[in-house]
Design a protein around this motif. Structure first.
Motif, PDB file in Angstrom:
ATOM      1  N   SER A 122      -6.808  -6.013   8.296  1.00 60.30           N
ATOM      2  CA  SER A 122      -7.944  -5.533   7.494  1.00 60.30           C
ATOM      3  C   SER A 122      -7.608  -5.586   6.018  1.00 60.30           C
ATOM      4  O   SER A 122      -8.456  -5.911   5.182  1.00 60.30           O
ATOM      5  CB  SER A 122      -8.294  -4.095   7.878  1.00 60.30           C
ATOM      6  OG  SER A 122      -8.607  -4.014   9.232  1.00 60.30           O
ATOM      7  N   THR A 123      -6.349  -5.283   5.724  1.00 58.53           N
ATOM      8  CA  THR A 123      -5.915  -5.317   4.330  1.00 58.53           C
ATOM      9  C   THR A 123      -6.007  -6.732   3.771  1.00 58.53           C
ATOM     10  O   THR A 123      -6.362  -6.921   2.604  1.00 58.53           O
ATOM     11  CB  THR A 123      -4.482  -4.773   4.234  1.00 58.53           C
ATOM     12  OG1 THR A 123      -4.457  -3.487   4.854  1.00 58.53           O
ATOM     13  CG2 THR A 123      -4.033  -4.643   2.808  1.00 58.53           C
TER      14      THR A 123
ATOM     15  N   PRO B 208      -0.447  -7.506  15.520  1.00 57.08           N
ATOM     16  CA  PRO B 208      -0.474  -6.164  16.100  1.00 57.08           C
ATOM     17  C   PRO B 208      -1.215  -5.180  15.195  1.00 57.08           C
ATOM     18  O   PRO B 208      -1.424  -5.454  14.014  1.00 57.08           O
ATOM     19  CB  PRO B 208       1.008  -5.791  16.211  1.00 57.08           C
ATOM     20  CG  PRO B 208       1.726  -6.700  15.280  1.00 57.08           C
ATOM     21  CD  PRO B 208       0.906  -7.952  15.187  1.00 57.08           C
TER      22      PRO B 208
ATOM     23  N   ILE C 125       0.863  -1.189   0.000  1.00 58.15           N
ATOM     24  CA  ILE C 125       0.000   0.000   0.000  1.00 58.15           C
ATOM     25  C   ILE C 125       0.888   1.223   0.000  1.00 58.15           C
ATOM     26  O   ILE C 125       1.771   1.343   0.847  1.00 58.15           O
ATOM     27  CB  ILE C 125      -0.930   0.035   1.232  1.00 58.15           C
ATOM     28  CG1 ILE C 125      -2.009  -1.031   1.108  1.00 58.15           C
ATOM     29  CG2 ILE C 125      -1.573   1.392   1.382  1.00 58.15           C
ATOM     30  CD1 ILE C 125      -3.066  -0.962   2.168  1.00 58.15           C
TER      31      ILE C 125
ATOM     32  N   GLY D 154      -1.760  -5.180   8.926  1.00 65.21           N
ATOM     33  CA  GLY D 154      -2.416  -5.439   7.637  1.00 65.21           C
ATOM     34  C   GLY D 154      -3.476  -6.529   7.695  1.00 65.21           C
ATOM     35  O   GLY D 154      -3.733  -7.201   6.702  1.00 65.21           O
TER      36      GLY D 154
HETATM   37  N1  LIG Z   1      -6.117   3.179   1.858  1.00 63.70           N
HETATM   38  C1  LIG Z   1      -4.939   3.242   2.497  1.00 63.70           C
HETATM   39  N2  LIG Z   1      -4.001   4.132   2.107  1.00 63.70           N
HETATM   40  C2  LIG Z   1      -2.808   4.202   2.723  1.00 63.70           C
HETATM   41  N3  LIG Z   1      -2.447   3.414   3.742  1.00 63.70           N
HETATM   42  C3  LIG Z   1      -3.332   2.498   4.174  1.00 63.70           C
HETATM   43  C4  LIG Z   1      -4.618   2.365   3.573  1.00 63.70           C
HETATM   44  N4  LIG Z   1      -5.274   1.374   4.209  1.00 63.70           N
HETATM   45  C5  LIG Z   1      -4.425   0.928   5.158  1.00 63.70           C
HETATM   46  N5  LIG Z   1      -3.278   1.593   5.135  1.00 63.70           N
HETATM   47  C6  LIG Z   1      -2.132   1.350   6.000  1.00 63.70           C
HETATM   48  O1  LIG Z   1      -1.834  -0.011   5.948  1.00 63.70           O
HETATM   49  C7  LIG Z   1      -1.455  -0.482   7.220  1.00 63.70           C
HETATM   50  C8  LIG Z   1      -2.267  -1.678   7.607  1.00 63.70           C
HETATM   51  O2  LIG Z   1      -3.602  -1.329   7.754  1.00 63.70           O
HETATM   52  P1  LIG Z   1      -4.696  -2.350   8.264  1.00 63.70           P
HETATM   53  O3  LIG Z   1      -4.803  -3.461   7.311  1.00 63.70           O
HETATM   54  O4  LIG Z   1      -5.924  -1.562   8.511  1.00 63.70           O
HETATM   55  O5  LIG Z   1      -4.073  -2.861   9.635  1.00 63.70           O
HETATM   56  P2  LIG Z   1      -4.763  -3.703  10.784  1.00 63.70           P
HETATM   57  O6  LIG Z   1      -6.153  -4.027  10.372  1.00 63.70           O
HETATM   58  O7  LIG Z   1      -3.902  -4.901  10.936  1.00 63.70           O
HETATM   59  O8  LIG Z   1      -4.706  -2.866  12.011  1.00 63.70           O
HETATM   60  C9  LIG Z   1      -1.603   0.676   8.168  1.00 63.70           C
HETATM   61  O9  LIG Z   1      -0.327   1.204   8.419  1.00 63.70           O
HETATM   62  C10 LIG Z   1      -2.441   1.658   7.431  1.00 63.70           C
HETATM   63  O10 LIG Z   1      -2.065   2.953   7.779  1.00 63.70           O
END
Ligand SMILES: Nc1ncnc2c1ncn2[C@@H]1O[C@H](COP(=O)(O)OP(=O)(O)O)[C@@H](O)[C@H]1O
Ligand SMILES: [Mg+2]
Lengths: 305, 297
Positions: free
Chosen positions: B67-68, B61, B37, B65
């Motif tokens: 959610s990603t 933690p 990302i 990622g």
């Molecule tokens: N659309 C986006 N644009 C830029 N950075 C993103 C975006 N979505 C997530 N991130 C970044 O990707 C990383 C992982 O996000 P996420 O998957 O939400 O983590 P988790 O769910 O494990 O807490 C975070 O550092 C977040 O800031």
């Protein structure tokens, strides 16, 4: 101008019989056109406004409407029709606002900042255009606050064509647009093109705002775009009902506004706004009152909307 | 290794790696997948197979990622490399066969839509055009929506405006929305987040029941594994360099996690069977320069 003499005659003729009053007003072709244009505009604005209120995009809607003012003034200055100026500017502004990415947490704030910037600049342009075109002074009031005089049958046709196009597009996009509006993440996961719908919605909103501007003026466009929808959503949480109610309220306040404006000599936009505002206040009071009563609102069965 | 002895009603399930579900085609499979990302690799070289009907927790933690990962499975975000299959097709192709509950979603208190309408969006919100008022589909929709609302125990408040409901009530309705099309795979992103303890237990029980009784495969991102620990078949612990997968009692251990994160981590077990992970690294701040383990941007 026949309309002015007609108004002078008419103000004496107010009876308390609505049928007589309508017949009397409709004896004048310009009033028939005013009612046609008003009704078409009310329906389109109510439906678009309903989605706009749900999407929390009222500020964008207001900007699109306000932008019609420099559009109309510029078009008149350039020797084109005001209606053409409304549509071109409103739709162009919609495309500009849609160009801001609406992703991330502060998307709303970003959109609002850009929208406000565009709005302020274009209002200033409108002011410049009217200053350049000295003879426009009478026209400025009707651009800002609306007018029902001198709407031609040709203009009614244009309004009808635009409204029909807007409504057909909304009927096609309606459900995914609703999904994308209240629940963008899940909608995107189910394959709904959220971003594209957002752009499409703003363009339709621009067209609806351009329409409403011609009846209520660019400053009072909220009267038809926001107030009926906000009133309806206050009264019911069922989507289909609240959409229908929104249309009914918009048409009612337009007809009432046209009638009052005909029998008095104040601008149409004022009356339409006042009635719409009254409806909204009444709806809030009704909600408040319902909240105090025992919870009979809990009873309705779990049917489809 | 002992299975956590708690929650009398729950049946501890075997996951020995020869699970019958795994002999069939996996519901979700990742091979050497990585995701990037904004030019930054979040995780890489993740391999994973999830069998039909399994209950899988995705742990790690904040910011690692998780959610990603769900977004990759949904096809909203393409993987930077590797192979990802969901229900036998490319991600995003399975449509309504996948139900999704995004992270931390609470509705604006002023939103004037009933819970039922929100559930209904899950039913036909992705269809273009207007529904025909006289069609049989309308009755089916009403029946299925009532059924799923009943299943999540939300019948008492589903007709109230969603913004006025409590977090737990909203969460149940959102689970109903995700379930209404009878998905085979349910992706839940921290559904227990921001719920009080009794609601956490109730929603966890609900998801466990859906998994067991309806045979739905569940992948749940969780911040705290304890409310679902007794119901889990497998956990996926996500880290920058990859992921470890397996039964909870084998993955949530000091050795495995220390090896995964390359720093000493302790796993404590409280007397009531809860697991506490100590020393787990938080993901680095967004703006720091990092040497990513998985390739260069
Ligand atoms: N659309 C986006 N644009 C830029 N950075 C993103 C975006 N979505 C997530 N991130 C970044 O990707 C990383 C992982 O996000 P996420 O998957 O939400 O983590 P988790 O769910 O494990 O807490 C975070 O550092 C977040 O800031
Ligand atoms: Mg997350």
């Amino acid at each position: 101008m026949t309309a002015v003499t007609a108004l002078a005659d008419a103000s004496a003729g107010w009876s308390w019989n609505p049928v007589d009053d309508l017949r009397q007003m409709w004896a004048y072709p310009f009033m028939v056109n005013a009612f046609r244009a008003g009704t078409i505009t009310a329906v389109a604005s109510a439906v678009m406004g309903w989605f706009m209120v749900l999407r929390r995009q009222s500020f964008a809607g207001h900007t699109l409407a306000v932008v019609g003012f420099p559009g109309a003034a510029g078009a008149v200055l350039a020797g084109a029709s005001a209606a053409c100026g409304y549509f071109v500017f409103c739709v162009a502004a919609a495309l500009v606002i849609a160009a801001v990415p609406r992703t991330g947490r502060d998307a709303g704030a970003q959109e609002a900042a850009l929208t406000g910037t565009v709005q302020a600049f274009l209002l200033a342009c409108g002011f410049l255009f009217t200053a350049l075109y000295k003879g426009l002074l009478g026209g400025v009031t009707s651009m800002l606050f609306g007018s029902f005089l001198g709407i031609t049958t040709g203009q009614v046709r244009v309004l009808l064509a635009v409204a029909a196009a807007v409504l057909v597009a909304l009927a096609a996009l309606g459900r995914p647009l609703l999904f994308a509006s209240v629940d963008p993440d899940v909608a995107a996961a189910r394959g709904v093109p959220v971003r594209l719908l957002s752009t499409g919605f703003l363009v339709l909103l621009g067209a609806a705002a351009a329409e409403a501007s011609q009846i209520t003026g660019t400053l009072l466009v909220f009267a038809l775009l926001v107030m009926p929808a906000a009133t309806a959503q206050t009264l019911t949480a069922r989507p289909v009902r609240s959409l229908a109610l929104s249309v009914a309220i918009a048409v009612a306040v337009t007809w009432l506004g046209l009638t009052t404006a005909y029998y008095s000599d104040y601008p149409l936009g004022f009356f339409v706004t006042t009635y719409a505002f009254a409806a909204y206040v009444l709806a809030r009071l009704a909600r408040l009152a319902a909240g105090r009563l025992p919870r009979r609102a809990l009873l309705p069965a779990a049917g489809a909307a | 290794m002992t299975t956590p002895a708690r929650t009398p009603g729950a049946v501890p399930r075997q996951d020995t790696g020869t699970d019958p579900a795994r002999s069939a085609a996996p519901v979700v499979s990742l091979r050497g997948a990585s995701v990037r990302i904004g030019g930054r690799t979040l995780w890489s070289d993740v391999g994973l197979d999830v069998g039909a009907g399994q209950f899988v927790a995705i742990l790690g933690p904040n910011g690692v990622g998780k959610s990603t990962l769900l977004k990759v499975l949904l096809g909203v975000l393409p993987p930077a490399s590797g192979e990802v299959r969901v229900l036998g097709t490319a991600p995003g192709r399975a449509g309504q066969r996948v139900g999704y509950l995004p992270q931390r979603r609470s509705f604006d208190p002023s939103l004037r839509m009933r819970g039922l309408d929100i559930v209904r969006l899950g039913w036909d919100g992705d269809r273009w055009g207007l529904p025909l008022p006289w069609s049989a589909g309308r009755r089916d929709a009403g029946r299925r929506i009532a059924e799923v609302v009943e299943l999540v125990g939300a019948s008492g408040y589903a007709h109230r405006p969603i913004g006025r409901l409590s977090g737990g009530e909203q969460q149940r309705l959102l689970i109903a929305q995700a379930l209404v099309r009878r998905p085979e795979l349910l992706l839940l992103d921290e559904p227990l987040d921001s719920l009080d303890l009794p609601n956490q237990a109730a929603v966890a029980a609900l998801v466990g029941r859906i998994c067991r009784e309806e045979g739905v495969t569940v992948m749940m991102v969780a911040h705290d594994v304890n409310p679902i620990l007794s119901r889990l078949d497998r956990v996926v612990y996500l880290a920058e360099g990859g992921a470890v997968t397996g039964p909870p009692e084998r993955v949530i251990t000091a050795e495995t996690l220390s090896r995964l994160y390359g720093t000493p981590i302790e796993v404590l077990r409280t007397s009531d069977g809860r697991l506490v992970v100590v020393g787990q690294p938080e993901a680095p701040a967004r703006h720091t320069d990092r040497h990513t383990a998985g390739g260069r941007p």
